[in-house]
Design a protein around this motif. Structure first.
Motif, PDB file in Angstrom:
ATOM      1  N   LYS A  53      -0.799  -9.641  -5.598  1.00  0.00           N
ATOM      2  CA  LYS A  53      -0.202  -8.081  -5.647  1.00  0.00           C
ATOM      3  C   LYS A  53      -1.914  -7.093  -5.695  1.00  0.00           C
ATOM      4  O   LYS A  53      -2.380  -7.039  -5.520  1.00  0.00           O
ATOM      5  CB  LYS A  53      -0.562  -8.512  -7.340  1.00  0.00           C
ATOM      6  N   PRO A  54      -1.093  -6.366  -4.874  1.00  0.00           N
ATOM      7  CA  PRO A  54      -2.171  -4.654  -4.820  1.00  0.00           C
ATOM      8  C   PRO A  54      -3.178  -3.828  -5.399  1.00  0.00           C
ATOM      9  O   PRO A  54      -2.660  -4.043  -6.101  1.00  0.00           O
ATOM     10  CB  PRO A  54      -1.069  -3.739  -3.457  1.00  0.00           C
ATOM     11  N   VAL A  55      -4.314  -3.937  -4.986  1.00  0.00           N
ATOM     12  CA  VAL A  55      -5.168  -3.246  -5.783  1.00  0.00           C
ATOM     13  C   VAL A  55      -6.193  -2.554  -4.870  1.00  0.00           C
ATOM     14  O   VAL A  55      -6.665  -3.103  -3.653  1.00  0.00           O
ATOM     15  CB  VAL A  55      -6.283  -4.716  -6.710  1.00  0.00           C
ATOM     16  N   MET A 104      -1.189  -3.361   4.292  1.00  0.00           N
ATOM     17  CA  MET A 104      -1.636  -4.141   3.032  1.00  0.00           C
ATOM     18  C   MET A 104      -0.557  -4.171   2.124  1.00  0.00           C
ATOM     19  O   MET A 104       0.274  -4.731   1.650  1.00  0.00           O
ATOM     20  CB  MET A 104      -2.580  -4.105   2.203  1.00  0.00           C
ATOM     21  N   ASN A 105      -0.255  -2.387   2.022  1.00  0.00           N
ATOM     22  CA  ASN A 105       1.166  -2.146   0.620  1.00  0.00           C
ATOM     23  C   ASN A 105       2.477  -2.462   1.077  1.00  0.00           C
ATOM     24  O   ASN A 105       3.166  -2.735   0.779  1.00  0.00           O
ATOM     25  CB  ASN A 105       0.156  -0.799   0.438  1.00  0.00           C
ATOM     26  N   VAL A 106       2.128  -2.352   2.163  1.00  0.00           N
ATOM     27  CA  VAL A 106       3.996  -2.616   2.792  1.00  0.00           C
ATOM     28  C   VAL A 106       3.850  -3.928   2.977  1.00  0.00           C
ATOM     29  O   VAL A 106       5.146  -4.215   2.285  1.00  0.00           O
ATOM     30  CB  VAL A 106       4.400  -1.692   4.340  1.00  0.00           C
ATOM     31  N   LEU A 107       3.075  -4.915   3.446  1.00  0.00           N
ATOM     32  CA  LEU A 107       3.241  -5.698   3.342  1.00  0.00           C
ATOM     33  C   LEU A 107       3.768  -6.666   1.782  1.00  0.00           C
ATOM     34  O   LEU A 107       4.738  -7.701   1.388  1.00  0.00           O
ATOM     35  CB  LEU A 107       2.983  -7.155   3.706  1.00  0.00           C
ATOM     36  N   ALA A 108       3.039  -6.122   0.671  1.00  0.00           N
ATOM     37  CA  ALA A 108       3.418  -6.182  -0.404  1.00  0.00           C
ATOM     38  C   ALA A 108       4.702  -5.761  -1.193  1.00  0.00           C
ATOM     39  O   ALA A 108       5.453  -6.402  -1.669  1.00  0.00           O
ATOM     40  CB  ALA A 108       1.894  -5.648  -1.464  1.00  0.00           C
ATOM     41  N   MET A 109       4.978  -4.620  -0.734  1.00  0.00           N
ATOM     42  CA  MET A 109       6.480  -3.912  -1.215  1.00  0.00           C
ATOM     43  C   MET A 109       7.037  -5.481  -0.696  1.00  0.00           C
ATOM     44  O   MET A 109       8.288  -4.883  -1.305  1.00  0.00           O
ATOM     45  CB  MET A 109       5.905  -2.564  -0.035  1.00  0.00           C
ATOM     46  N   LYS A 110       7.054  -5.835   0.718  1.00  0.00           N
ATOM     47  CA  LYS A 110       8.240  -5.999   0.911  1.00  0.00           C
ATOM     48  C   LYS A 110       8.801  -7.423   0.114  1.00  0.00           C
ATOM     49  O   LYS A 110       9.686  -7.889  -0.200  1.00  0.00           O
ATOM     50  CB  LYS A 110       8.121  -7.156   2.234  1.00  0.00           C
ATOM     51  N   ASN A 111       7.120  -8.100  -0.248  1.00  0.00           N
ATOM     52  CA  ASN A 111       7.475  -9.157  -1.655  1.00  0.00           C
ATOM     53  C   ASN A 111       7.896  -9.126  -2.882  1.00  0.00           C
ATOM     54  O   ASN A 111       8.708  -9.632  -3.114  1.00  0.00           O
ATOM     55  CB  ASN A 111       5.923  -9.702  -1.186  1.00  0.00           C
ATOM     56  N   GLU A 112       7.462  -7.824  -3.503  1.00  0.00           N
ATOM     57  CA  GLU A 112       7.717  -7.547  -4.598  1.00  0.00           C
ATOM     58  C   GLU A 112       9.773  -6.443  -4.640  1.00  0.00           C
ATOM     59  O   GLU A 112      10.140  -6.937  -5.541  1.00  0.00           O
ATOM     60  CB  GLU A 112       7.061  -6.682  -4.870  1.00  0.00           C
ATOM     61  N   LEU A 113       9.962  -5.973  -3.602  1.00  0.00           N
ATOM     62  CA  LEU A 113      10.857  -4.712  -3.875  1.00  0.00           C
ATOM     63  C   LEU A 113      11.770  -5.631  -2.796  1.00  0.00           C
ATOM     64  O   LEU A 113      12.033  -5.614  -2.139  1.00  0.00           O
ATOM     65  CB  LEU A 113      10.418  -3.386  -3.672  1.00  0.00           C
ATOM     66  N   VAL A 114      13.494  -5.236  -3.737  1.00  0.00           N
ATOM     67  CA  VAL A 114      14.920  -5.825  -3.366  1.00  0.00           C
ATOM     68  C   VAL A 114      14.939  -4.424  -2.689  1.00  0.00           C
ATOM     69  O   VAL A 114      16.039  -3.947  -3.336  1.00  0.00           O
ATOM     70  CB  VAL A 114      15.397  -6.623  -3.529  1.00  0.00           C
ATOM     71  N   ASN A 115      15.530  -4.434  -1.448  1.00  0.00           N
ATOM     72  CA  ASN A 115      16.444  -3.275  -0.902  1.00  0.00           C
ATOM     73  C   ASN A 115      15.966  -1.699  -1.504  1.00  0.00           C
ATOM     74  O   ASN A 115      16.697  -1.157  -2.343  1.00  0.00           O
ATOM     75  CB  ASN A 115      17.773  -3.419  -0.994  1.00  0.00           C
TER      76      ASN A 115
END
Length: 152
Positions: A53-55, A104-115
């Motif tokens: 998770k991004p921190v 780092m935030n974009v990669l985390a977002m890809k893992n956390e948000l769907v579409n």
């Protein structure tokens, strides 16, 4: 205080001061992609993943990472390079100073948000500051990256 943690899957054991920030600890270990920018937890340059998770590492004490996994962009080179290609294709890569935290935030977002919607993307990234771009190229790159659309 004695801590044990993993940075990019490498184990570290150290005796540290209780007030040492995670950004300082990670940089001392040689992970220099993690940058200090604002000193106020507002720019996103110091973003790392703590247990995926991004921190903001400038706002986290290193002792809070005891027993946990820290990931920097050095640990995600393949994924970072892939997204970097999307940034380059959109002309959104400028000086690069903010890039590690932003990516780092974009990669985390890809893992956390769907579409995610454009609004959700903007909300997720609202703490990332870039002084070189107008964010529109970055937004186009993110949308294409998340949808898997790569132009040749």
């Amino acid at each position: 205080m004695q801590i044990k943690l993993w940075i990019n899957n490498r184990e570290f054991n150290d005796d540290i001061a209780p007030d040492k920030l995670l950004i300082d600890y990670v940089r001392e270990k040689g992970f220099l992609s993690v940058k200090r920018g604002c000193e106020t937890s507002n720019c996103g340059l110091c973003t790392v993943m703590l247990e995926y998770k991004p921190v903001l590492s400038c706002s986290v004490l290193a002792v809070r990472a005891h027993g946990l996994h820290v990931t920097t962009i050095e640990g995600l080179e393949k994924e970072a390079a892939e997204f970097g290609g999307f940034l380059a294709d959109e002309g959104a890569e400028q000086c690069g100073f903010c890039s590690p935290g932003f990516i780092m935030n974009v990669l985390a977002m890809k893992n956390e948000l769907v579409n995610p919607t454009e609004g959700e993307i903007k909300k997720y990234l609202e703490g990332n500051l870039c002084r070189c771009t107008g964010y529109q190229g970055q937004l186009r790159a993110i949308k294409k990256y998340l949808s898997g659309v790569k132009e040749d």
